[in-house]
Design a protein around this motif. Structure first.
Motif, PDB file in Angstrom:
ATOM      1  N   ASN A 121       1.371   3.548   2.027  1.00 49.59           N
ATOM      2  CA  ASN A 121       2.216   3.684   3.269  1.00 49.59           C
ATOM      3  C   ASN A 121       3.462   2.899   3.192  1.00 49.59           C
ATOM      4  O   ASN A 121       4.111   2.907   4.511  1.00 49.59           O
ATOM      5  N   LYS A 170       3.364  -0.350   3.590  1.00 50.48           N
ATOM      6  CA  LYS A 170       3.132  -1.448   4.363  1.00 50.48           C
ATOM      7  C   LYS A 170       2.496  -2.651   3.146  1.00 50.48           C
ATOM      8  O   LYS A 170       1.689  -2.243   2.333  1.00 50.48           O
ATOM      9  N   ASP A 171       3.007  -3.982   3.687  1.00 46.34           N
ATOM     10  CA  ASP A 171       2.364  -4.951   2.820  1.00 46.34           C
ATOM     11  C   ASP A 171       1.028  -5.380   3.571  1.00 46.34           C
ATOM     12  O   ASP A 171       0.863  -5.682   4.566  1.00 46.34           O
ATOM     13  N   SER A 173       0.845  -1.148   0.088  1.00 45.04           N
ATOM     14  CA  SER A 173      -0.042   0.029  -0.032  1.00 45.04           C
ATOM     15  C   SER A 173       0.881   1.355  -0.018  1.00 45.04           C
ATOM     16  O   SER A 173       2.291   1.125   0.187  1.00 45.04           O
TER      17      SER A 173
END
Lengths: 225, 225
Positions: free
Chosen positions: B67, B69-70, B65
């Motif tokens: 930001n 993060k996965d 995503s």
DNA sequence: GACAATATATGATATTTGTCATGTTTTAAC
DNA sequence: GTTAAAACATGACAAATATCATATATTGTC
């Protein structure tokens, strides 16, 4: 009664891949329904045993969660098929469908269309493609739910509604959703949705008049983070 | 090289609906790969142009995503097909697949299996059913993401892993996920996932030994709210 | 057009979750 | 076995979001 083979709506969904003969047969067994705003088309757990072809109007697909809140998973619009999943399994509906404005839908019983799904490979491939698209969209929503703030999700929902349904004459979004609906799409408390809309208003990104919402600064909405 | 028509794994997925002739042809063009824990099978945006049949091991399907993060969307296990969506569209992969332990997979090129998808209606209907099931699961995850607390989601993830992969000899969950993986499934910060696991430990619902987790009180986990 | 029902709005406060900092344990490589 | 890197753990604090209370506006109905 109007005839499927002459209906222009089918161009927008998998039914376009049926042959003329198949369409004529289906036309003979379909039933057309008018559904008023707010009415339930089907409910979670119900056996729907067929698909609805949406001729006009919009409805929400939602699921009741344990805490009593409705989560809206998808908006289904004119041209879409509704309840496709009922064709490929025996289970009952996973979601409820409720009309967001007045609708006209045609119901095609499962047993009439199942043969076509098994025999007409172009049709079944079309249904498969649609399902794959829905799956991609749902996966993307999971990522958004997990990783984005309520404000971002709400802004994206406004953009989504704008892109899919556009504006009316006065520049307001052509689909009117309640604040509660927005909250249920975004997955937040109704008060939070209201609060954020007020905030967006103060920031000049949107304006409102009653339930109507006008997007004033699309770029601004897109760049929220 | 082993032969598809003798492979027991296909009983668990849509490939079971292929005819013997189709299987023999596919067997001739498939490639078998060994993938080490942590290795990437394919990445978001890549053109995979085929499906993987998972003979052994487990992998995660995730999406990066904005930001950084996965978000893990799904776990794919022995017997599953991986990359089915690549068959029904021209687009590139929407998710990345990374091995969670050592894996063995067979890759079947799209152009070899597409004919079967178009001609063998039993096979295409099977794929359709699987896709419908995936869609239902994804929709359910959306509802959970939106409406349940991090603690509830983490508890449900533990239960999911327990139900799907069971325990090893010593009673620990047989699939070892890092705390970060758990956080990425649940959609929370790694520290939050760790904190909640500690909390569950204090409450006596689980116990741990290094990365290993043992479920001590399934009923208790199920009744978190 | 008055009225009740419903929806919207907003403040105060509580709860949940994220972030940063820092220390400890575990894992894997040599 | 040592050791460095990675993963785990936890405290302190900040930010986001939910909840409760209450006021105002809007909508549909007669």
């Amino acid at each position: 009664m109007s005839k499927c083979e002459q209906c222009i709506i089918r161009q927008f969904n998998s039914l376009k891949s049926l042959t003329k003969e198949e369409l004529i047969r289906i036309s003979g067994c379909k039933t057309t329904k008018t559904i008023k705003k707010g009415e339930i088309i089907f409910e979670e757990g119900e056996n729907i045993n067929g698909v609805f072809c949406v001729k006009d109007g919009i409805c929400k697909l939602s699921k009741l969660s344990a805490n009593g809140k409705d989560q809206i998973v998808k908006l289904v619009v004119k041209g879409d098929l509704l309840g496709q999943r009922s064709l490929v399994g025996e289970e009952s509906a996973n979601l409820s469908a409720v009309a967001l404005n007045d609708m006209e839908v045609c119901f095609i019983p499962k047993h009439e269309i199942m043969n076509d799904l098994q025999q007409n490979s172009k049709f079944s491939f079309d249904v498969l493609q649609q399902m794959a698209k829905d799956l991609k969209e749902s996966d993307d929503i999971i990522v958004n739910m997990a990783q984005k703030s309520v404000k971002q999700r709400l802004a994206e929902t406004l953009i989504y509604v704008y892109n899919h349904f556009g504006n009316n004459d006065e520049g307001f979004l052509d689909v009117i959703l309640s604040r509660e609906d927005y909250a249920n799409i975004v997955g937040t408390a109704t008060e939070s949705a209201i609060r954020i809309l007020s905030q967006l208003k103060k920031e000049g990104l949107i304006s409102t008049s009653g339930k109507q919402i006008k997007i004033e600064d699309l770029k601004g909405l897109e760049s929220i983070e």
